[in-house]
Design an enzyme around this catalytic site. Structure first.
Site, PDB file in Angstrom:
ATOM      1  N   GLU A  80       0.791  -1.229   0.000  1.00 11.29           N
ATOM      2  CA  GLU A  80       0.000   0.000   0.000  1.00 11.29           C
ATOM      3  C   GLU A  80       0.829   1.289   0.000  1.00 11.29           C
ATOM      4  O   GLU A  80       0.343   2.341   0.394  1.00 11.29           O
ATOM      5  CB  GLU A  80      -0.946   0.006   1.200  1.00 11.29           C
ATOM      6  CG  GLU A  80      -1.978  -1.116   1.150  1.00 11.29           C
ATOM      7  CD  GLU A  80      -3.113  -0.833   2.101  1.00 11.29           C
ATOM      8  OE1 GLU A  80      -4.217  -0.542   1.623  1.00 11.29           O
ATOM      9  OE2 GLU A  80      -2.892  -0.909   3.328  1.00 11.29           O
ATOM     10  N   HIS A 125      -0.760   5.864   7.693  1.00 11.15           N
ATOM     11  CA  HIS A 125      -1.927   5.021   7.393  1.00 11.15           C
ATOM     12  C   HIS A 125      -2.057   3.999   8.504  1.00 11.15           C
ATOM     13  O   HIS A 125      -1.084   3.338   8.862  1.00 11.15           O
ATOM     14  CB  HIS A 125      -1.755   4.289   6.069  1.00 11.15           C
ATOM     15  CG  HIS A 125      -2.734   3.168   5.904  1.00 11.15           C
ATOM     16  ND1 HIS A 125      -4.097   3.375   5.881  1.00 11.15           N
ATOM     17  CD2 HIS A 125      -2.569   1.822   5.801  1.00 11.15           C
ATOM     18  CE1 HIS A 125      -4.718   2.216   5.754  1.00 11.15           C
ATOM     19  NE2 HIS A 125      -3.814   1.265   5.708  1.00 11.15           N
ATOM     20  N   HIS A 170      -5.009   1.323  11.028  1.00 10.92           N
ATOM     21  CA  HIS A 170      -6.324   0.743  11.331  1.00 10.92           C
ATOM     22  C   HIS A 170      -6.703   1.134  12.761  1.00 10.92           C
ATOM     23  O   HIS A 170      -7.284   0.337  13.500  1.00 10.92           O
ATOM     24  CB  HIS A 170      -6.295  -0.782  11.183  1.00 10.92           C
ATOM     25  CG  HIS A 170      -5.645  -1.265   9.925  1.00 10.92           C
ATOM     26  ND1 HIS A 170      -5.014  -2.479   9.847  1.00 10.92           N
ATOM     27  CD2 HIS A 170      -5.521  -0.695   8.703  1.00 10.92           C
ATOM     28  CE1 HIS A 170      -4.526  -2.639   8.607  1.00 10.92           C
ATOM     29  NE2 HIS A 170      -4.821  -1.573   7.906  1.00 10.92           N
ATOM     30  N   HIS A 181     -11.644  -0.277   6.538  1.00  8.26           N
ATOM     31  CA  HIS A 181     -10.197  -0.409   6.429  1.00  8.26           C
ATOM     32  C   HIS A 181      -9.436   0.384   7.506  1.00  8.26           C
ATOM     33  O   HIS A 181      -8.739  -0.198   8.321  1.00  8.26           O
ATOM     34  CB  HIS A 181      -9.781   0.036   5.021  1.00  8.26           C
ATOM     35  CG  HIS A 181      -8.339  -0.162   4.693  1.00  8.26           C
ATOM     36  ND1 HIS A 181      -7.857  -0.154   3.413  1.00  8.26           N
ATOM     37  CD2 HIS A 181      -7.256  -0.350   5.480  1.00  8.26           C
ATOM     38  CE1 HIS A 181      -6.540  -0.352   3.428  1.00  8.26           C
ATOM     39  NE2 HIS A 181      -6.158  -0.469   4.666  1.00  8.26           N
TER      40      HIS A 181
END
Lengths: 237, 237, 237, 237
Positions: B76, B95, B97, B166
């Protein structure tokens, strides 16, 4: 000069409030000077969990540092100075962004004592709306004596005032008492929110006499959790 | 070569985000190269909590590794490359979760700033729906430049975008700022959800001016929590 | 004899599940024997967090210990034996009282995948009601092969089955996969419950194709969190 | 003199209850004297997490200390003395402000067993209202034998009684059992509250026979979590 015992207790209070999750990188705790009631002690501008004795500064009741020696002061020291001015019996002040109280500051639900450990909430917990004193476009901080005085007025004779969109301020008759109150304010907020959901609003709080009596009783046992919290804060380092 | 100070900060950011519960085995943080704005630094494909200086790789703005030396890159990485392409002023990207933001990504409830620490949310928090760009049968990952570009478009000029099913992406003007924002986005989500339940929907958020002013003020104090978080991450090892 | 690498992984799985809060004093994890598919390995009756290599026993698919050497077996070993009998592709099994899944087992609300890490829930999560197989007066335990077989039938081809008033069972193709699934089942339960409250029931789950694709993708990255969890479990000791 | 093994177990119980979050600076655990059933052992007035063997005192069933040696006794020792008087089979007692049970004490929602680990709740959990015995203006504490006797009557033959605005009392046939029950009462409260929200009130509890049978079964496995909890409490120091 402040006694080293008082400074040690103030350093311990910083570490305890950090270890117990009442403060994070932000928040502060002060104590009135034992020998000069027109002064108070507060760390330089830094995270409470890292404070040592060398970081403790002295201030007058207008929030002026008396011994800066190049150390930066918290922008919000006026929370402390104005409360010490308005409340002669207050000997220690905590300001924090204690997580569980944030929702109470942002909603119309009053904070009330759900058990005897937080009985000091029984006298009522006012909410300070900075828009009333500072208008609709502040940066939310108590950055001058005027805002500090407005907060002190809203606090009135209470032990705790919530600050909308910001945190709270907690006062006490000693460092041990203010730390006790800051910690049990956080726990009360968490448990009261849970009880309101569980009971769908039907919650049986302490009544005024129970709250007053338990507050008196608790004054005799501050040393008990203090010893534990000190050890826990020391263990973590 | 990137400076060792920048690499040290990026390693610290990985460890801090792990220790603060923003990332677990998954998630990543990058920084734009200080000397070549068309490059960025990102760890090889591994758990952030285990990253060391040797794991930091350089990438160009198409997400190509410049010095792979056998190290695998995150699938990613295009989240980072496409945001750096679209937002010249962005210097760092996270980024994750982050647990408390997952429910906001999966429901129609917008994330809004409940206190001054998360005031950067005041400019709005868009939700990225991967089905719009990738169709109804992706594996949810931003696994190519096209999906990365679609995410960057949805982010627009905001500080944070949620990714449905996500996680989120958070941007900032420095490593310290993006870590600050990632942590306070998580805390805001937790406290906002709690406030919505407590107040049955009646929550008093920061207004647009308060949010903008507090964001400006917070820019001056990133070092304060950073020092604490670094120590906490170091203590845990 | 089982290889020491397999035993080491099983010991690590016990420690990881303890450190991550999936098991407490109770719960267990097993692995099918690599060289004899009609055998499986499981600790003697003890808290998972204290398991060492010497505590690992071998069982046949009827739940008989092959090398007891005075070691007591878990009463509920039939959870494992009957699932290995019914599901030839299953190589590892976790049984736990994972806290966040208990409410899903005791209410009619189905567990569904809220994000890609828990996409393996997309094939459905059956609830095992012991009263159906054991009548209204059991002690809730899977204490014989018949109850184990009934649980395996209810599990069917799913990755996870909830056990009403008790806990869950999770299966996988390797120790790494079953640990991954046990941990993300717990996290999903926590986040799904939160999302249902936040969205007042309106939650956008992964669809069937997203869930299937993400499950396939996740198979390639089990090593990433495993390395982190092993280190965290080792650090705590 | 009490045996050193019993004293060691009582010290361990204090440390375990602290480490598991059942007690904080407040709360206490006692055990009936193995050789003289008209005596019990209880720490001097201090935080349970700091208790050592030297802090353990002996009391008679009127709550009189038999060997004070200058050590202060808990004001609330009458919780213990009156329960030992009323319940000959009870060998150990815990009093705590266990956080998750506070909301159940302050609302009309009964505590019920959501899973087999807390099956001992199946016989019912009475709520003690101190206003009934002590009037509307107590300080909430069980500070004399009369209040202790009223609490023991309300407890009746149950394993646990909640105390409105205060905490709970938990009894068992051994130190290991009472610690097990105190911990799983806390966990049950947390999970039951969660299930009530998730299922909007529709929760499938253990029935009376399941609860009784599971309670019998659990009696055989107290050593399993005890060993783990002891190690965890020792690790933290």
């Amino acid at each position: 000069m402040a006694s080293s015992a008082l400074i040690d207790d103030l350093v311990a209070a910083n570490r305890i409030l950090d270890q117990q999750g009442i403060v994070d990188g932000f928040g502060h705790v002060s104590v009135r000077h034992h020998a000069d009631l027109a002064r108070f002690l507060l760390a330089r501008s830094m995270a409470p969990g890292l404070v040592t004795a060398d970081d403790i500064m002295e201030f007058d009741l207008d929030g002026n540092p008396l011994d800066p020696r190049g150390r930066a002061a918290y922008v919000e020291r006026f929370i402390h100075s104005e409360i010490y001015k308005a409340r002669p019996e207050v000997m220690a002040v905590v300001h924090s962004h204690s997580p569980s109280i944030i929702p109470f500051g942002a909603t119309p639900v009053p904070l009330r004592p759900i058990y005897h450990m937080s009985s000091f909430l029984g006298a009522g917990v006012p909410v300070f709306e900075i828009r009333d004193a500072g208008g609709p476009a502040t940066d939310m901080l108590i950055r001058n004596p005027e805002l500090g005085a407005a907060l002190a007025r809203r606090l009135g004779s209470a032990a705790v005032a919530l600050m909308r969109g910001h945190g709270d301020v907690v006062v006490g008759g000693s460092i041990q008492e203010v730390v006790f109150r800051a910690i049990y304010t956080e726990i009360n907020a968490k448990l009261q929110a849970e009880a309101l959901r569980l009971g769908e609003g039907r919650v049986n709080y302490l009544n005024a006499e129970e709250a007053a009596n338990a507050t008196e009783t608790n004054r005799r046992v501050f040393a008990r959790p203090w010893d534990l919290w000190k050890r826990q804060a020391a263990d973590r380092r």
